[in-house]
Enzyme design. Structure first.
Site, PDB file in Angstrom:
ATOM      1  N   ILE A   1       0.864  -1.417   0.307  1.00  0.00           N
ATOM      2  CA  ILE A   1       0.379   0.151   0.082  1.00  0.00           C
ATOM      3  C   ILE A   1       0.868   0.968   0.188  1.00  0.00           C
ATOM      4  O   ILE A   1       1.673   1.501   0.839  1.00  0.00           O
ATOM      5  CB  ILE A   1      -1.139  -0.218   1.133  1.00  0.00           C
ATOM      6  CG1 ILE A   1      -1.633  -1.054   1.793  1.00  0.00           C
ATOM      7  CG2 ILE A   1      -1.985   1.305   1.369  1.00  0.00           C
ATOM      8  CD1 ILE A   1      -1.988  -1.205   2.902  1.00  0.00           C
ATOM      9  N   CYS A   2       0.445   2.416  -0.726  1.00  0.00           N
ATOM     10  CA  CYS A   2       1.160   3.398  -1.386  1.00  0.00           C
ATOM     11  C   CYS A   2       0.822   3.975  -0.461  1.00  0.00           C
ATOM     12  O   CYS A   2      -0.724   5.243  -0.844  1.00  0.00           O
ATOM     13  CB  CYS A   2       1.562   3.736  -2.302  1.00  0.00           C
ATOM     14  SG  CYS A   2       3.090   5.362  -2.685  1.00  0.00           S
ATOM     15  N   LEU A   3       0.633   4.760   1.341  1.00  0.00           N
ATOM     16  CA  LEU A   3      -0.321   5.303   2.313  1.00  0.00           C
ATOM     17  C   LEU A   3       0.874   6.413   2.896  1.00  0.00           C
ATOM     18  O   LEU A   3       1.843   5.722   3.889  1.00  0.00           O
ATOM     19  CB  LEU A   3      -1.191   5.044   2.375  1.00  0.00           C
ATOM     20  CG  LEU A   3      -2.100   6.238   3.760  1.00  0.00           C
ATOM     21  CD1 LEU A   3      -3.469   6.657   2.646  1.00  0.00           C
ATOM     22  CD2 LEU A   3      -3.254   4.699   4.453  1.00  0.00           C
TER      23      LEU A   3
END
Ligand code: ZN
Ligand code: ZN
Ligand code: ZN
Ligand code: ZN
Lengths: 455, 201
Positions: free
Chosen positions: B92-94
């Protein structure tokens, strides 16, 4: 100057034989000195520290902020006070942690009596602040507030009390390094274990600096060995290329690959990237050498962003032979000068010892030996320049400019080898002949240096 | 030392999670038999009125030893078609899971943030470049594909897109792995020719 004074100077022997700067007036007369040597000042870490502290407190006073905040902001704005004023208005810095009256820490979720906060009022216990600071410093990142969405950064004065001992010392060291790096026109001497700081007295350029304290010679702009007439970016690529010798490896890799499991050499026959080692039966991916079994999930990551590996490889294979021999051509010459420089350094050292004994035995005067020493220095300068002409030539496109450059390079090569020969067989040549060869080589070197520095 | 802080914090968070409950907002934590406090599962419901609506997404949550001073490591184990989530690894890119992490955040806030990410993708900061490109250039195809994945992998309700299912079945009949075929078709905007070419390479 009397002979005995010269002898004293000569006899000290410790100094490296190539401290030629002052000796060669020819250079200065023709301005090669200004072209090659960088005008700068050497200062110690302590003096630099005092200088930046003074600037930081002046800025702190004018903006009514703490010195710690002033330093942080000045570093971020490359020590330009007008940029710093703009940065100051946009950012939030906490320079101290103050005890508050709350009694619950939201990070460890415990009732605590030692809660501290900066002006943002996000209060946490001292233990949590310590762990947090340590974690951030170990990751070499800024220490921010722990509050959700809070952008306040802690400065030196808030951080240091939280990290006593060696980590605190390390933090101070890193902070000092950052200060030097952020300061325009200033750099550390790249010499091993040397903490001398170099301050530019002219606009930054890829010229030679010789450290006052450790005698390391380097390019002011990039810190690598002085490399005129090759540019900083080019020399970096060249040195990388030489060190990993990838050309040869690439050549072999185009057709064969070692099995990542048993290291036996495998030749790829078809277009499929799923390769099975004939010896150990290990199955792997030709593109990334990863285990094929685990590739089911990762296959897309491996090939998705790449061009068709087959097409690239075929193209590479045709070009590799030609490019390899081109590279080897330049590399051999570069390497040859490096070796010669090392060998002649030994030769010169021996020469010094011989001279010392012969003069003591009154076999000839110091003057007879001095011209050999001078010729040796000129030879070293020529070799050094020549060595660094090869990376430049390697990366130059075929052009008139390159033809001229290689012409000058050829002349310097010839003069250099002539001088080397006469120096090695000095007994067969007269002083005049040696001086003549030195002058010719020096002149060719100056021509090349001057014509390349105009670019 | 920091290790014990991590365990104590996680225990408190889990207790708090059970007290507040997560089912109403569509987030759950599953500790299994409770033997591993540093590695467990989570689940979030696809938000209503999105292509993920009705889907159930499983996550793997790993707690680093210096938690909460470092963020938890979280990835999707249920495949999902989303610009900020890798369709291959589930990464996840967060920002709050990396640079914007703050020790005062909790697993609860993180799961809610991930749920919010499903509601509003950020294609300008992609994790999966192929999905992000499709999101920007061919939104209709992206929506249909994301929905197909939600139904196929995350048991979202509704009948599968008939055309897509047809293509999928046809290529699978040629002897390829079903998951790989779905991925390849999705990457190539459901162009069977291109997807096949990719599979053959
Ligand atoms: Zn605490
Ligand atoms: Zn704060
Ligand atoms: Zn030095
Ligand atoms: Zn340089």
């Amino acid at each position: 100057m009397s002979d005995s004074e010269d002898y004293e100077d000569f006899g000290s022997g410790d100094e490296s034989w190539d401290d030629f700067e002052e000796d060669i007036e020819l250079d200065k007369a023709d301005n090669v000195d200004a072209i090659e040597n960088f005008k700068c000042l050497f200062i110690s870490s302590q003096i630099f520290k005092a200088k930046v502290e003074k600037e930081a407190s002046a800025f702190a006073n004018s903006c009514k902020i703490s010195v710690s905040v002033a330093k942080t902001i000045l570093m971020k704005s490359k020590w330009n006070t007008s940029t710093a004023s703009k940065v100051l208005s946009k950012s939030k810095y906490g320079d101290k942690l103050v005890k508050t009256r709350k009694s619950h820490c939201d990070v460890c979720d415990e009732p605590r009596k030692d809660l501290y906060a900066t002006f943002c009022q996000h209060e946490f216990c001292l233990d949590c602040w310590r762990y947090h600071t340590r974690t951030r410093l170990q990751q070499r990142s800024d220490v921010c507030c722990m509050g959700h969405g809070c952008e306040v950064l802690l400065t030196e004065s808030a951080v240091l009390p939280l990290v006593p001992g060696s980590l605190g010392k390390k933090f101070e060291e890193i902070l000092f390094d950052c200060m030097v790096i952020s300061y325009p026109g200033v750099r550390f001497c790249p010499g091993p274990d040397c903490s001398e700081i170099v301050m530019a007295l002219e606009e930054s350029s890829p010229k030679r600096v010789r450290c006052d304290s450790c005698a390391t010679e380097f390019c002011f702009q990039c810190g690598l060995d002085f490399h005129h007439p090759t540019e900083c970016s080019t020399i970096k690529v060249w040195l990388q290329k030489c060190s990993d010798d990838s050309e040869t490896a690439d050549y072999i890799a185009t057709k064969t690959k070692d099995c990542p499991m048993c290291s036996s050499c495998i030749e790829k026959s078809g277009g499929c990237n799923h390769v099975i080692c004939g010896l150990c039966k290990y199955e792997f991916c030709w593109v990334c050498s990863g285990d094929w079994k685990e590739h089911g999930a990762q296959y897309y990551e491996c090939s998705r962003f790449k061009e068709d590996p087959e097409a690239v490889r075929a193209e590479l294979e045709n070009e590799t032979r030609a490019s390899l021999s081109k590279y080897l051509h330049y590399f051999q010459r570069w390497d040859n000068h490096s070796r010669s420089l090392k060998m002649e350094k030994v030769f010169q050292k021996n020469l010094q010892e011989i001279a010392q004994k012969e003069v003591q035995k009154s076999n000839g005067t110091w003057i007879d030996w001095e011209h050999l020493k001078r010729a040796g220095k000129i030879l070293a300068q020529c070799r050094y320049t020549l060595k660094f002409t090869y990376p430049r030539a390697y990366f130059m496109d075929a052009s008139k400019e390159k033809m001229l450059f290689e012409y000058q390079q050829g002349i310097l090569e010839a003069d250099c080898e002539d001088l080397a020969w006469k120096l090695e067989n000095a007994r067969e040549f007269s002083v005049a002949q040696l001086e003549q060869a030195s002058a010719a080589a020096q002149k060719s070197r100056m021509t090349l240096v001057k014509s390349t520095s105009l670019l | 030392m920091a290790d014990s802080i991590a365990i104590a914090r996680v225990q408190k968070e889990l207790k708090d999670f059970q007290k507040k409950g997560g089912d109403l907002v569509g987030i759950r934590l599953d500790l299994g038999d409770g033997s591993d406090m540093m590695k467990f599962k989570g689940e979030i419901d696809g938000p209503p009125d999105t292509v993920y609506a009705g889907g159930k997404y499983k996550l793997l949550i790993e707690i680093p030893p210096n938690y909460p001073f470092s963020p938890p490591k979280i990835r999707f184990t249920t495949p999902i078609w989303h610009p900020n989530i890798s369709s291959v690894t589930g990464a996840i890119c967060l920002d709050i899971l990396s640079t914007k992490w703050a020790a005062a955040m909790t697993l609860r806030t993180v799961l809610l943030s991930i749920q919010a990410l499903l509601e509003s993708p950020e294609p300008d900061d992609p994790q999966d470049a192929v999905v992000a490109a499709q999101f920007n250039k061919n939104r209709a195809c992206w929506e249909a594909t994301a929905k197909f994945w939600a139904q196929y992998h995350a048991s979202a309700p509704g009948a599968l897109n008939a055309t897509y299912k047809d293509s999928l079945d046809k290529v699978v009949a040629m002897g390829f792995d079903k998951q790989k075929v779905l991925a390849s078709l999705s990457q190539h905007d459901w162009n069977t020719e291109n997807a096949l070419q990719f599979l053959f390479n």
